[in-house]
Design an enzyme around this catalytic site. Sequence first.
Site, PDB file in Angstrom:
ATOM      1  N   HIS A 151       8.432  62.546  33.004  1.00 14.67           N
ATOM      2  CA  HIS A 151       8.044  62.068  34.334  1.00 14.67           C
ATOM      3  C   HIS A 151       8.269  63.189  35.335  1.00 14.67           C
ATOM      4  O   HIS A 151       9.396  63.630  35.519  1.00 14.67           O
ATOM      5  CB  HIS A 151       8.873  60.845  34.735  1.00 14.67           C
ATOM      6  CG  HIS A 151       8.768  59.722  33.765  1.00 14.67           C
ATOM      7  ND1 HIS A 151       9.807  59.332  32.968  1.00 14.67           N
ATOM      8  CD2 HIS A 151       7.722  58.913  33.479  1.00 14.67           C
ATOM      9  CE1 HIS A 151       9.417  58.315  32.201  1.00 14.67           C
ATOM     10  NE2 HIS A 151       8.153  58.046  32.492  1.00 14.67           N
TER      11      HIS A 151
ATOM     12  N   CYS B 105      12.686  54.096  33.616  1.00 13.48           N
ATOM     13  CA  CYS B 105      13.089  55.202  32.748  1.00 13.48           C
ATOM     14  C   CYS B 105      14.597  55.406  32.896  1.00 13.48           C
ATOM     15  O   CYS B 105      15.099  55.548  33.998  1.00 13.48           O
ATOM     16  CB  CYS B 105      12.363  56.475  33.143  1.00 13.48           C
ATOM     17  SG  CYS B 105      12.837  57.896  32.145  1.00 13.48           S
TER      18      CYS B 105
ATOM     19  N   CYS C 272      47.054  61.275  40.179  1.00 18.96           N
ATOM     20  CA  CYS C 272      48.313  60.874  40.787  1.00 18.96           C
ATOM     21  C   CYS C 272      47.985  59.813  41.833  1.00 18.96           C
ATOM     22  O   CYS C 272      47.137  60.037  42.685  1.00 18.96           O
ATOM     23  CB  CYS C 272      48.992  62.074  41.436  1.00 18.96           C
ATOM     24  SG  CYS C 272      50.353  61.603  42.510  1.00 18.96           S
TER      25      CYS C 272
ATOM     26  N   CYS D 162      54.492  64.295  39.414  1.00 17.61           N
ATOM     27  CA  CYS D 162      53.386  65.100  39.935  1.00 17.61           C
ATOM     28  C   CYS D 162      53.963  66.240  40.774  1.00 17.61           C
ATOM     29  O   CYS D 162      55.107  66.191  41.214  1.00 17.61           O
ATOM     30  CB  CYS D 162      52.484  64.222  40.781  1.00 17.61           C
ATOM     31  SG  CYS D 162      51.122  65.111  41.538  1.00 17.61           S
TER      32      CYS D 162
ATOM     33  N   CYS E 191      50.444  52.914  33.243  1.00 14.85           N
ATOM     34  CA  CYS E 191      49.875  51.946  34.179  1.00 14.85           C
ATOM     35  C   CYS E 191      49.682  52.500  35.581  1.00 14.85           C
ATOM     36  O   CYS E 191      49.008  51.878  36.401  1.00 14.85           O
ATOM     37  CB  CYS E 191      50.731  50.686  34.230  1.00 14.85           C
ATOM     38  SG  CYS E 191      52.341  50.946  34.978  1.00 14.85           S
TER      39      CYS E 191
ATOM     40  N   HIS F 249      58.995  52.385  36.205  1.00 10.38           N
ATOM     41  CA  HIS F 249      59.555  51.038  36.275  1.00 10.38           C
ATOM     42  C   HIS F 249      60.501  50.710  35.129  1.00 10.38           C
ATOM     43  O   HIS F 249      60.656  49.546  34.781  1.00 10.38           O
ATOM     44  CB  HIS F 249      58.420  50.015  36.322  1.00 10.38           C
ATOM     45  CG  HIS F 249      57.397  50.246  35.241  1.00 10.38           C
ATOM     46  ND1 HIS F 249      57.639  49.970  33.927  1.00 10.38           N
ATOM     47  CD2 HIS F 249      56.141  50.750  35.292  1.00 10.38           C
ATOM     48  CE1 HIS F 249      56.573  50.293  33.228  1.00 10.38           C
ATOM     49  NE2 HIS F 249      55.659  50.777  34.020  1.00 10.38           N
TER      50      HIS F 249
ATOM     51  N   CYS G  25      48.725  11.617  46.821  1.00  9.50           N
ATOM     52  CA  CYS G  25      48.523  10.173  46.903  1.00  9.50           C
ATOM     53  C   CYS G  25      47.851   9.731  45.614  1.00  9.50           C
ATOM     54  O   CYS G  25      46.837  10.311  45.211  1.00  9.50           O
ATOM     55  CB  CYS G  25      47.641   9.840  48.096  1.00  9.50           C
ATOM     56  SG  CYS G  25      46.992   8.167  48.037  1.00  9.50           S
TER      57      CYS G  25
ATOM     58  N   CYS H 197      61.718   6.246  54.331  1.00  5.38           N
ATOM     59  CA  CYS H 197      62.008   5.544  53.079  1.00  5.38           C
ATOM     60  C   CYS H 197      60.960   5.840  52.021  1.00  5.38           C
ATOM     61  O   CYS H 197      60.043   6.614  52.234  1.00  5.38           O
ATOM     62  CB  CYS H 197      62.110   4.054  53.332  1.00  5.38           C
ATOM     63  SG  CYS H 197      60.515   3.342  53.747  1.00  5.38           S
TER      64      CYS H 197
ATOM     65  N   CYS I 213      41.978   5.593  53.156  1.00  6.01           N
ATOM     66  CA  CYS I 213      42.727   5.224  51.958  1.00  6.01           C
ATOM     67  C   CYS I 213      43.800   4.193  52.275  1.00  6.01           C
ATOM     68  O   CYS I 213      43.741   3.058  51.819  1.00  6.01           O
ATOM     69  CB  CYS I 213      43.347   6.485  51.366  1.00  6.01           C
ATOM     70  SG  CYS I 213      44.459   6.192  49.995  1.00  6.01           S
TER      71      CYS I 213
END
Lengths: 199, 502
Positions: free
Chosen positions: B151, B182, B222, B243, B253, B258, B290, B303, B313
């Site tokens: 193309h 494409c 880092c 670093c 991670c 940790h 409820c 009470c 309701c």
Amino acid sequence: MANMAVSRIKREFKEVIKSEEIVQCSIKIELVNDSWTELRGEIAGPPDTPYEGGKFLLEIKVPETYPFNPPKVRFITKIWHPNISSVTGAICLDILKDNWAAAMTLRTVLLSLQALLAAAEPDDPQDAVVASQYKHNYSLFLMTARHWTNAYAGGPSRFADCDQKIQRLKDMGIDEHKARAVLSMENWDLEKATESLFS
Amino acid sequence: MDSDEDTFDNDNVDSGNVSSGDDDFAMEVDISSSRERQTEPEEYHYEVLTTDQIVQDMVDSISDVNGVVNLPRTITRILLNHFKWDKEKLMEKYFDGNEDKFFQDAHVVNPFNKPNTISVPKVTKSTTDEICEICFSRNPSGMMTGLECGHRFCKQCWGEYLTTKIMEEGVGQSISCAAHGCDILVDDVTVTKLVPDAKVRVKYQHLITNSFVECNRLLRWCPSADCTYAIKVSYVDARPVVCKCGHTFCFDCGENWHDPVQCRLLKKWLKKCDDDSETSNWIAANTKECPKCNVTIEKDGGCNHMVCKNQNCKHDFCWVCLGSWEPHGSSWYNCNRYDEDEARAARDAQEKLRSSLSRYLHYYNRYMNHMQSLKFENKLYASVKHKMEEMQQHNMSWIEVQFLKKAVDILCQCRQTLMCTYVFAYYLKKNNQSMIFEDNQKDLETATEKLSEYLERDITSENLADIKQKVQDKYRYCEKRRKVLLDHVHEGYEKDWWDYTE
């Protein structure tokens, strides 16, 4: 940038004017102003679809960065279709978003839209109400779409039943388009439509 | 490569120095130090790379592969990116057989089929001008270019197209040919050749480098703000890396280092603290629904006879057993159905939620407490620095006041460790070892707080010797206890002592 957009639109314009589809009156492009940034498109409803016989107007806005970004297209004519918003006319079509390629043209866009009218994709809807009617009550969808084509796009099929129900709501002081939209959404159940209008 | 070996050598020399130093120094703890060295995991080698070194690393990877497969460099780069820069996987698939599929999957035209594909467009377009399908202008063939897919567009349109992709969409490695449908990818040499603006080229280089680091398992940026270094390791492990900017983090991670808690639990914990799961826990522990309309109710007095305030309701029910109020009678507001099975089950569930919430809050508050204290780290260093200057004016030598800085270093380390122990403890099931762990934790915690307190004290020339002694004793103690705690947890990992509550 803008220069390229304009010069390309000019050429595309010529291409569409000369193309075969014009001869068959199935697509059309007009200028709205002299700046070449906004155009008016028109597509004919494809045969054997509920849109047959209708003429649908499109608003086409050409961005500065065209053709590297897609044109912004929306339906001006109101239409009942799962992938097109019945309220705003916004279109859900991949080539107008992520799948746009610089080598595509206004002609291919219009033809794709025509194809979209012929083959809806209810699983990727723009208008959820229409899509759910399409999936769950196809015959009612066909009627609604035909009725809208008749009312807004000059299609041939009239439905006395629909007109009657709309008239009833109009008698209650509701605007005609609003009446039609609500009835369509409520599957032409007059009672439900009234309820949703007045609650 | 030379520099690699150098750094490795240096590391070895360093560690050698340290251990021999230990031997000279710690005569009385000889036995314990030799045992320590056994449990000490072996050195974790890593390099800190600058942006230029990352690019060099990328080039080296390409060369490595090219030494074997002998393809154009541009293609090798796309292939490597497709395989997330895993050289072995690339080679494996390459020699696996299905060549066409191999290249197709990576969105590259098979270079071995080149003569066929390229001949078609060449024949039709070699003679005169071509029309570019993007701008529709007629161009001499020399102005037109394209990828192996055939193309072809004019160079100006290519430039615009690539610029839009790079600057607006932020796509780097995965820009495909401009033709509709494409998916053949544009290689980096073509991009550099066709993009006229240097700024865009810089951005492109940046995108490519970024995707190289992000895709590559052995590399990690880092995570500290505005730092442009990346860490390169020889194998992925949950280990601390430092670093050049001074930030210490876990390579696996990317979070702050940790130890002793593992990445998986830390991640779970952070998510738990982050999202609204605790809000819903609170709702679950403090409210009831409820039984009729399910509206959420918080009882703040009164009470047990509840009348739902939802106007639609107005259900009467008993707060204790959640049954309808009717059978309770109207003479006294006391639930006598309290012990029935259903009510008991509901009560138990409620109880459990309550205790789990207070348990979470217990660990969370302590975790947050250390985190807050760590946030004032800079302030503490500043105040200690001030103190040290003051002391030097009181006839003390520079070397004599260095213990303060060392104390703050250790204080921060201990806080960091303690913070993570609460995450570990939250997920830990009770057993004998976990009790030992909790004792260690408690001991370290008390000592750390004590050390922190000493550092707050005013130092005068009279009490200096006393304070110095106390601070030094305390930080040595803290240092030791911290090591004991960590070693104990690590030993537990090895010997499968830890059960989790998930």
